[in-house]
Design an enzyme around this catalytic site. Sequence first.
Site, short mmCIF file in Angstrom:
data_model
loop_
_atom_site.label_atom_id
_atom_site.label_comp_id
_atom_site.label_asym_id
_atom_site.label_seq_id
_atom_site.Cartn_x
_atom_site.Cartn_y
_atom_site.Cartn_z
N LYS A 49 30.34 46.99 42.06
CA LYS A 49 29.76 46.49 40.81
C LYS A 49 28.30 46.94 40.71
CE LYS A 49 32.93 42.58 40.65
NZ LYS A 49 33.23 41.19 40.99
N GLN A 93 30.74 35.71 42.74
CA GLN A 93 31.94 36.35 43.29
C GLN A 93 32.86 35.31 43.92
OE1 GLN A 93 32.72 39.59 42.89
NE2 GLN A 93 34.60 39.44 44.06
N ASP A 116 31.93 36.68 33.35
CA ASP A 116 33.36 36.62 33.69
C ASP A 116 34.17 35.90 32.60
OD1 ASP A 116 34.10 37.75 36.23
OD2 ASP A 116 32.95 36.20 37.24
N1 GUN Z 1 37.13 37.82 42.64
C1 GUN Z 1 38.20 38.61 42.33
N2 GUN Z 1 38.18 38.96 41.03
C2 GUN Z 1 37.07 38.40 40.50
C3 GUN Z 1 36.51 38.41 39.18
O1 GUN Z 1 37.03 39.00 38.23
N3 GUN Z 1 35.35 37.70 39.04
C4 GUN Z 1 34.78 37.02 40.06
N4 GUN Z 1 33.66 36.34 39.80
N5 GUN Z 1 35.28 36.99 41.29
C5 GUN Z 1 36.42 37.69 41.49
#
Ligand code: GUN
Length: 279
Positions: A49, A93, A116
């Site tokens: 990311k 996360q 998100d």
């Molecule tokens: N862990 C796995 N996929 C995601 C996601 O799309 N967002 C977040 N915040 N954590 C994740």
Amino acid sequence: MTIILDGKSLRNKILSELKNKLDKFEKKPTLVVILVGENPASKIYVNNKKKTAESLGINSIVINYPDNIEENILLTKIEELNKAPDITAILVQLPLPKHIDKSKIINTISPQKDVDGFTPYNFGRLFEGEEPFVYPCTPKGIIRLLDEYKIPLEGQHAVIVGRSNIVGKPLSQMLLNRNATVTICHSRTKNLAEITKTADILISAVGGKIIGKNMLKSNCVVVDVGIFKDENGKTRGDIDFKNVAPVASYISPVPGGVGPMTIAMLMSNTVELFEKTIK
Ligand code: GUN
């Protein structure tokens, strides 16, 4: 002939469009990612990311906390980031360590910075069929991928295997908003194969090897959201790709399908939140 849903190429196209847009902005958005602990998969995702954001000119800050961090410290940090005018987007996360109340943490993120789309406000708007600030990244990426290949959704039976808040639940609403008929299956579903065989579009988001050729009707569209390392250390998805691909009309590979789309949508959401603050 089976068509591969190529998430990697589409990601590249989306990122290049975003970069052109960002190049014209005088000020750039800032994405903050909070990572708690040392989960190896999470570390890889967070690093991806950060690298992708920086390649577009998005400012990227990763805040790394040890596994035993107190919940209050996280809550205070999120409140501080909510108030900071230069911070566009906040992502915590997942998964979080067990001693931390995930829901409390997510509820603290300001909906305007919730990149998100997981906060109760944004989730609620989605379930009302109204616009949230942004849509959750993985479901948004799946629908963008299906749209790219002009796969019709209206009136189609979409079967989702997996009921997570990250994929299954929000995806069900996004497909309903597009007039698909939606069934959600999960670990306690009886006769899973009987249901998956009725799918025009089958989406598996489980994280385990479960979907074989005998579980789907021929010519259905197959989307694989699962990603894990098998016993030989090979990255694979939920679908038995080798045997399923020949009977499907479209299929997404792992890697190279949904994963790259999720990152592209995270970048796109960051830019959307930024544009909303300018307006
Ligand atoms: N862990 C796995 N996929 C995601 C996601 O799309 N967002 C977040 N915040 N954590 C994740």
